[in-house]
Design a protein around this motif. Structure first.
Motif, PDB file in Angstrom:
ATOM      1  N   GLU A 101     -63.984  -1.877   4.965  1.00  0.00           N
ATOM      2  CA  GLU A 101     -64.140  -2.760   6.036  1.00  0.00           C
ATOM      3  C   GLU A 101     -64.785  -2.579   7.553  1.00  0.00           C
ATOM      4  O   GLU A 101     -63.515  -3.585   7.820  1.00  0.00           O
ATOM      5  CB  GLU A 101     -63.860  -4.547   5.201  1.00  0.00           C
ATOM      6  CG  GLU A 101     -63.407  -4.630   3.659  1.00  0.00           C
ATOM      7  CD  GLU A 101     -62.738  -5.895   3.161  1.00  0.00           C
ATOM      8  OE1 GLU A 101     -61.984  -6.126   4.136  1.00  0.00           O
ATOM      9  OE2 GLU A 101     -63.417  -6.483   2.337  1.00  0.00           O
ATOM     10  N   THR A 120     -69.156  -1.214   5.201  1.00  0.00           N
ATOM     11  CA  THR A 120     -67.934  -0.582   4.187  1.00  0.00           C
ATOM     12  C   THR A 120     -68.689   0.512   3.585  1.00  0.00           C
ATOM     13  O   THR A 120     -69.609   0.756   3.710  1.00  0.00           O
ATOM     14  CB  THR A 120     -68.376  -1.736   3.003  1.00  0.00           C
ATOM     15  OG1 THR A 120     -69.213  -1.686   2.266  1.00  0.00           O
ATOM     16  CG2 THR A 120     -68.524  -3.263   3.226  1.00  0.00           C
ATOM     17  N   HIS A 138     -61.678 -10.198   1.822  1.00  0.00           N
ATOM     18  CA  HIS A 138     -63.144 -10.298   1.173  1.00  0.00           C
ATOM     19  C   HIS A 138     -63.576 -11.445   1.724  1.00  0.00           C
ATOM     20  O   HIS A 138     -64.356 -11.284   2.435  1.00  0.00           O
ATOM     21  CB  HIS A 138     -64.160 -10.812  -0.589  1.00  0.00           C
ATOM     22  CG  HIS A 138     -62.823 -11.397  -1.117  1.00  0.00           C
ATOM     23  ND1 HIS A 138     -61.402 -11.423  -1.840  1.00  0.00           N
ATOM     24  CD2 HIS A 138     -63.326 -12.769  -1.664  1.00  0.00           C
ATOM     25  CE1 HIS A 138     -61.501 -13.073  -2.319  1.00  0.00           C
ATOM     26  NE2 HIS A 138     -62.812 -13.449  -2.728  1.00  0.00           N
ATOM     27  N   LEU A 150     -64.031 -11.291   5.488  1.00  0.00           N
ATOM     28  CA  LEU A 150     -64.215 -10.315   6.018  1.00  0.00           C
ATOM     29  C   LEU A 150     -65.904 -11.576   5.947  1.00  0.00           C
ATOM     30  O   LEU A 150     -66.189 -11.769   7.016  1.00  0.00           O
ATOM     31  CB  LEU A 150     -64.729  -9.800   4.717  1.00  0.00           C
ATOM     32  CG  LEU A 150     -65.850  -8.824   5.152  1.00  0.00           C
ATOM     33  CD1 LEU A 150     -66.702  -7.247   4.376  1.00  0.00           C
ATOM     34  CD2 LEU A 150     -67.744  -8.881   4.960  1.00  0.00           C
TER      35      LEU A 150
END
Length: 824
Positions: A178, A208, A409, A412
């Motif tokens: 990422e 990504t 996730h 991010l």
């Protein structure tokens, strides 16, 4: 079917609104641009600064494809889907896109926030001050694309690059990354392969990379068009040269940057810092730089003011002058964030040069960068500061709290959404690049006698051209973290960003269950845990020691001795050598020995830095990229090349003590080492020779890091000094590791200033000819003010028969030394 729309320096293909452009930026570099239903954007690049050359190429048409061939790269373009394949001129496949095409654009609206600048929420975090705006209006700024570029990689191929992250990956095959800026992420969108190519994505948004169950592709959040470069090279160095050709030359750091840098969180007064340097001199433990971490500014004056506290630094100019008299330099941390109504913040707000939170300056605007530099010049540089520590250059993060680490996730989303509040979504990765540009250009305008040195926590492609070193953020003091540092540093340097370092010992040493990131394993730390006096431990902490941490710190510092910058830093515990026992004790002596070895290697280090500047090479090198044909190297995590001569094998497991000073009586003092195939290897410590292509077990007591010299290499060394330019005519010891031809270009200059850009430097080119058993030290090329006309050399040959030495006086004329020849 794609058709040729235009053929000139660039070839443009089109199909139903899709437009694909191929142009050669250099003989071995192809730029690929893809867009849909619009013209090519051709906006100025943040990353690529070198204009493309006019490269001759051949265009040939076949039934199902076109072939575009330059002298360094061949591109196949399928007519059906525009799928690209890249080959060497000899016909070897580098990589290809899938037959369906592999390039995808999805239209999207890009929003931005308009702030009324009336209010912002000020807060203090573990990672410094923060400010968050509360009143803004969201509007649609423009139409752009999400982009996806698919790959088909080859079996047995290994991939490196994309910057340094915290996961500890080596080979990126089968991995995902990422790509957004965060405390422990330093992003560089350049991927390098063992097959002899690199892919540089010209994009500054969130991205990504995947080579996993989801597929093999690169995704970008916001682009005006898909724009990337393929860099072909016969070896790793040639790919590095291509990257630097696109992104700019890496300026030469000052010579002292390769000495030892002493730091901790934090020194408080001028008196304390002078005492630390003086104690290093008294103990004859070398040091070239001491670091003043955050809050150098006046107490209660607000966060981020770029000036000295007049109480703790009553004579700032006199303080730096005394440091310089001791042979030490001063690095000071500065922040892009200013809060509390400090003078610097008020000035930038008054000129309308802040981002929407009214606390972070807008580094994307040239006038803001100029103002920021002038503040640093007035308050710090004019008082003799030598180098910058540009901390918190993300500069937006929102997950640095709480007991439970958010899932990847979620992290991010949390961090990129915070960045997008204030920055264009297409630019969120580039803040550090622009911030570094402002510091570099400002100092270059101001001063030519001091080279720019900027230690910064974030990075981006091209940032190397602004005199930056990057470190891997606020990591924890654990053996697992140390293990992860090694491959991440290799990946960072594989990108072409040359200079990387670590907080030796880890930043967080203690363990605080309420904070997910403060998870060191050594709450005992070192003696003198909270001592304000630099030399005497606080009596209440005199028993606060943990020899488990002492061992970890020692091994971490040994590893740091073989990085571009050797630097100690962290919180919770003091980091000076005397905190780790007394002279004569194993940890103290091991720390002193590795710092002194670093200084013996200064001629090698400085010459490697010159090779980066003049020849575009790399200092930290993945074994897989150095030995791509040896598949055993592709997944090695804890070994790397340091230049072309040395292989470094850090110790990454405890052997003496566990946490709480628990003895580890049964642990062997050895570690396995894989020796790459294709070379013979000399043990640096005892001269023993081993053939490559095998794993051996080597001794690794606390005072020794396993270190091997490649047969067919030359290693220049010198004597131990207390700072890098203490003895300017110190003799050199030239190690020649026989078994194959070798070459080394020894570099010398004034050590600071930019005279080297005007040709004020010298090269002494050394060549070992194995068949003739002869070392040739060629006539010196070039000169500079203050150059030593002569120097004593001791040539040390290593070979199957053992060690052989020869002394000589080098005066700048060619010298030939025959192995076995008697001294006159």
């Amino acid at each position: 079917m794609f058709q040729i729309e235009k053929q000139a320096e660039a070839i443009v293909f089109q199909r139903a609104g899709q437009r694909l452009r191929v142009v050669f930026a250099a003989a071995g570099i192809a730029r690929i641009t893809y867009t849909e239903h619009r013209d090519f954007a051709d906006h100025p690049s943040r990353i690529v600064v070198t204009a493309s050359e006019r490269i001759a190429f051949d265009l040939r048409e076949y039934t199902e494809k076109w072939v575009i061939e330059s002298s360094g790269l061949v591109v196949h373009v399928s007519k059906k889907a525009g799928a690209l394949s890249f080959f060497t001129p000899g016909g070897r496949l580098l990589f290809r896109e899938p037959e369906r095409g592999g390039k995808w654009l999805t239209s999207k609206k890009v929003i931005k926030n308009v702030f009324d600048n009336s209010s912002a929420l000020q807060m203090q975090s573990i990672d410094g001050a923060r400010s968050s705006a509360t009143n803004y209006e969201t509007i649609v700024d423009r139409e752009a694309f999400e982009a996806k570029l698919e790959f088909v990689f080859s079996e047995g191929e290994a991939l490196f690059g994309l910057g340094s992250h915290e996961e500890g990956y080596s080979n990126l095959r089968g991995r995902s990354r990422e790509l957004y800026q965060q405390n422990m992420k330093a992003v560089v969108p350049h991927l390098v392969s063992t097959r002899g190519y690199g892919v540089l994505m010209d994009c500054c948004s969130l991205m990504t990379f995947h080579d996993d169950a989801l597929g093999s592709y690169w995704w970008a959040d916001v682009v005006e068009e898909l724009d990337y470069y393929v860099i072909a090279g016969e070896d790793f160095d040639e790919v590095m040269r291509g990257y630097r050709k696109l992104t700019g030359v890496t300026p030469l750091p000052p010579k002292w940057a390769f000495g030892y840098v002493q730091s901790k969180e934090r020194y408080v007064t001028a008196e304390e810092m002078l005492q630390v340097v003086e104690e290093h001199r008294r103990r004859e433990v070398p040091l070239d730089c001491i670091v003043l971490d955050w809050k150098s500014w006046p107490n209660d004056a607000g966060w981020g003011q770029k000036s000295f506290d007049p109480i703790r630094f009553p004579d700032a100019a006199g303080f730096t002058r005394k440091l310089h008299e001791l042979g030490a330099r001063l690095m000071v941390s500065i922040w892009p964030i200013m809060t509390g109504g400090c003078k610097n913040q008020r000035e930038l707000i008054g000129k309308g040069l802040m981002l929407g939170n009214q606390a972070t300056y807008d580094a994307f605007r040239a006038e803001a960068r100029t103002c920021y530099w002038e503040q640093a010049r007035r308050g710090l540089f004019s008082n003799g500061v030598d180098a910058w520590w540009c901390d918190c250059t993300e500069p937006f993060e929102a997950d640095w709290s709480g007991a439970v680490k958010p899932e990847p996730h979620l992290r991010l989303a949390i961090n990129t959404q915070e960045s997008k509040l204030y920055l264009d979504a297409g630019e969120i990765n580039a803040y550090s690049l622009l911030h570094s540009q402002g510091i570099y250009e400002g100092q270059r305008r101001t001063e030519s006698a001091k080279r720019v040195l900027n230690l910064t926590r974030s990075s981006y492609a091209g940032q190397h051209r602004y005199g930056t070193f990057t470190w891997n953020g606020d990591v924890c003091a654990t053996w697992e973290t140390l293990r992860r540092c090694i491959p991440e540093g290799v990946n960072f340097c594989a990108t072409g960003e040359a200079y990387w370092t670590v907080d030796a010992g880890g930043f967080f040493v203690d363990n605080k269950p309420e904070l997910w990131f403060w998870r060191g394993e050594y709450p005992g730390g070192c003696r003198g845990l909270t001592a304000m006096d630099a030399l005497e431990p606080d009596p209440k902490d005199s028993g606060s020691t943990d020899k488990g941490f002492w061992e970890l710190y020692t091994r971490w510092l040994q590893y740091a001795a073989f990085l571009p910058m050797m630097r100690s830093h962290g919180t919770d515990v003091a980091r000076e050598i005397w905190r780790f026992g007394d002279a004569g004790s194993i940890f103290y002596d091991a720390i002193a020995a590795c710092i002194r070895l670093r200084y013996r290697l200064i001629p090698y280090l400085y010459s490697m830095a010159a090779a980066i500047t003049f020849d575009g090479t790399a200092m930290v090198r993945a074994l897989a990229l150095e030995f791509p044909k040896d598949a055993q190297t592709h997944n090695i995590m804890d070994e790397y090349m340091f230049g072309r001569s040395l292989m470094v094998c850090p110790v990454v497991c405890p052997m003496y003590f566990g946490p709480g000073s628990q003895p580890l009586a049964e642990e062997p003092k050895t570690r396995p080492v894989y020796l790459p195939e294709g070379a013979s290897w000399f043990d640096f410590w005892n001269g023993a020779i081993y053939e490559g292509g095998q794993t051996i077990v080597v001794g690794s007591p606390i005072d020794r890091i396993p270190l091997f010299a490649r047969a067919g290499s030359i290693l220049p060394m010198t004597e131990v000094m207390q700072y890098t330019d203490e003895v300017r005519d110190a003799p050199y010891e030239i190690h020649v590791y026989t078994g194959a031809d070798a070459q080394f270009d020894l570099y010398e200059d004034a050590g600071d200033g930019y005279g080297y850009e005007r040709g004020e430097h010298a090269f002494i080119r050394m060549r070992w000819h194995q068949r003739q058993a002869e070392l040739v030290i060629k006539k010196r090329e070039g000169s500079f003010a203050g150059m030593m006309e002569g120097r004593n050399y001791r040539i040390v040959f290593f070979g199957p028969e053992g060690r052989y030495e020869r002394a000589l006086r080098y005066t700048g004329e060619e010298v030939r030394v025959q192995l076995g020849e008697r001294e006159n």
